[in-house]
Design a protein around this motif. Structure first.
Motif, PDB file in Angstrom:
ATOM      1  N   THR A   1       0.854  -1.182   0.000  1.00 42.40           N
ATOM      2  CA  THR A   1       0.000   0.000   0.000  1.00 42.40           C
ATOM      3  C   THR A   1       0.890   1.232   0.000  1.00 42.40           C
ATOM      4  N   MET A   2       0.560   2.211  -0.820  1.00 48.00           N
ATOM      5  CA  MET A   2       1.397   3.397  -0.988  1.00 48.00           C
ATOM      6  C   MET A   2       0.692   4.624  -0.410  1.00 48.00           C
ATOM      7  N   THR A   3       1.401   5.365   0.431  1.00 42.45           N
ATOM      8  CA  THR A   3       0.917   6.637   0.953  1.00 42.45           C
ATOM      9  C   THR A   3       1.842   7.734   0.448  1.00 42.45           C
ATOM     10  N   VAL A   4       1.255   8.764  -0.184  1.00 33.91           N
ATOM     11  CA  VAL A   4       2.052   9.839  -0.775  1.00 33.91           C
ATOM     12  C   VAL A   4       1.773  11.139  -0.029  1.00 33.91           C
ATOM     13  N   ASN A   5       2.839  11.825   0.376  1.00 32.07           N
ATOM     14  CA  ASN A   5       2.739  13.137   1.013  1.00 32.07           C
ATOM     15  C   ASN A   5       3.734  14.058   0.340  1.00 32.07           C
ATOM     16  N   GLY A   6       3.257  14.814  -0.656  1.00 31.17           N
ATOM     17  CA  GLY A   6       4.172  15.610  -1.460  1.00 31.17           C
ATOM     18  C   GLY A   6       5.037  14.690  -2.298  1.00 31.17           C
ATOM     19  N   GLN A   7       6.343  14.765  -2.133  1.00 29.18           N
ATOM     20  CA  GLN A   7       7.255  13.873  -2.854  1.00 29.18           C
ATOM     21  C   GLN A   7       7.676  12.678  -1.999  1.00 29.18           C
ATOM     22  N   ALA A   8       7.230  12.636  -0.749  1.00 29.61           N
ATOM     23  CA  ALA A   8       7.576  11.531   0.153  1.00 29.61           C
ATOM     24  C   ALA A   8       6.571  10.396  -0.012  1.00 29.61           C
ATOM     25  N   VAL A   9       7.074   9.173  -0.168  1.00 31.91           N
ATOM     26  CA  VAL A   9       6.230   7.995  -0.354  1.00 31.91           C
ATOM     27  C   VAL A   9       6.568   6.981   0.731  1.00 31.91           C
ATOM     28  N   THR A  10       5.538   6.373   1.318  1.00 38.82           N
ATOM     29  CA  THR A  10       5.737   5.268   2.248  1.00 38.82           C
ATOM     30  C   THR A  10       4.982   4.051   1.733  1.00 38.82           C
ATOM     31  N   ALA A  11       5.676   2.942   1.569  1.00 41.31           N
ATOM     32  CA  ALA A  11       5.080   1.672   1.141  1.00 41.31           C
ATOM     33  C   ALA A  11       5.034   0.736   2.338  1.00 41.31           C
ATOM     34  N   ARG A  12       3.883   0.087   2.530  1.00 36.87           N
ATOM     35  CA  ARG A  12       3.747  -0.857   3.643  1.00 36.87           C
ATOM     36  C   ARG A  12       3.262  -2.204   3.129  1.00 36.87           C
ATOM     37  N   GLY A  13       3.739  -3.265   3.787  1.00 39.19           N
ATOM     38  CA  GLY A  13       3.383  -4.615   3.385  1.00 39.19           C
ATOM     39  C   GLY A  13       1.892  -4.867   3.469  1.00 39.19           C
ATOM     40  N   VAL A  14       1.423  -5.789   2.633  1.00 37.61           N
ATOM     41  CA  VAL A  14       0.014  -6.167   2.604  1.00 37.61           C
ATOM     42  C   VAL A  14      -0.130  -7.558   3.228  1.00 37.61           C
ATOM     43  N   ALA A  15      -1.358  -8.104   3.186  1.00 33.66           N
ATOM     44  CA  ALA A  15      -1.652  -9.334   3.927  1.00 33.66           C
ATOM     45  C   ALA A  15      -0.708 -10.477   3.592  1.00 33.66           C
TER      46      ALA A  15
END
Length: 207
Positions: free
Chosen positions: A160-174
């Motif tokens: 799952t990708m969360t975008v805040n401006g140019q910063a991206v955080t990817a987190r594992g899925v099930a």
């Protein structure tokens, strides 16, 4: 009339992407595939990459090195150069990002290794591997990275990708969010960029 041979101006090929192991709160071991050279590789320089700046972290005559003196619970990005007998330096290897473990018991570290699968004038596809280098199972890993200005995320998979401006955080899925010690998971993403802009995302780190 004797003519001296022409000086060697051919640099070695770039070393392979470094792999990290034995990550502790203050050190990490790195290994990589050897470079080739028309005369012979004489050594390697391991550098710490911070944005556009580099600093030497270790030198080695072999394809392994230990980097020490690191700070606990901190992300570091490393790359490798090869040198030959004439002093020619290779292109830089791809990078690996390492997060050192904390100082308490039960804490762990991780590595993040991005690989560019394809790129074109207005975009690219990158596959990222995150590895649990600690001694405890990780439930719900995360990887953060920064898109260059003018770039935009257009899709991703296996995270799952969360975008805040140019910063991206990817987190594992099930199906891949839990990593036992030594286990790895991969995810990928696609992004657009202005035509002719050759920059790629940077500052990959465990989040």
């Amino acid at each position: 009339m004797y003519e001296s041979p022409a000086p060697d101006t051919s640099p070695p090929t770039a070393p392979g992407t470094p792999a990290a192991s034995a990550v502790t709160s203050s050190s990490v071991s790195l290994s990589w595939a050897a470079s080739t050279d028309n005369v012979g590789v004489t050594g390697y320089d391991v550098v710490r990459v911070q944005g556009s700046a580099e600093s030497t972290a270790a030198t080695s005559a072999t394809t392994t090195a230990s980097v020490t003196g690191l700070t606990p619970s901190t992300s570091y990005t490393f790359a490798v150069y090869a040198r030959d007998a004439a002093g020619n330096r290779s292109p830089r290897s791809a990078t690996v990002t390492v997060t050192t473990s904390g100082t308490g018991s039960g804490t762990g570290g991780c590595t993040v290794t991005p690989a560019t699968q394809s790129q074109w004038s207005t975009g690219y596809v990158i596959q990222v591997t995150v590895t649990n280098t600690g001694t405890a199972t990780v439930n719900g890993w995360g990887v953060a990275f920064t898109l260059p200005s003018g770039h935009a995320l257009t899709g991703g998979w296996n995270a799952t990708m969360t975008v805040n401006g140019q910063a991206v955080t990817a987190r594992g899925v099930a199906h891949n969010g839990t990593l036992a010690p030594g286990a790895s998971a991969s995810f990928g993403f696609q992004a657009t960029r202005p035509s002719g802009d050759t920059r790629l995302p940077s500052d990959y780190r465990c989040a």
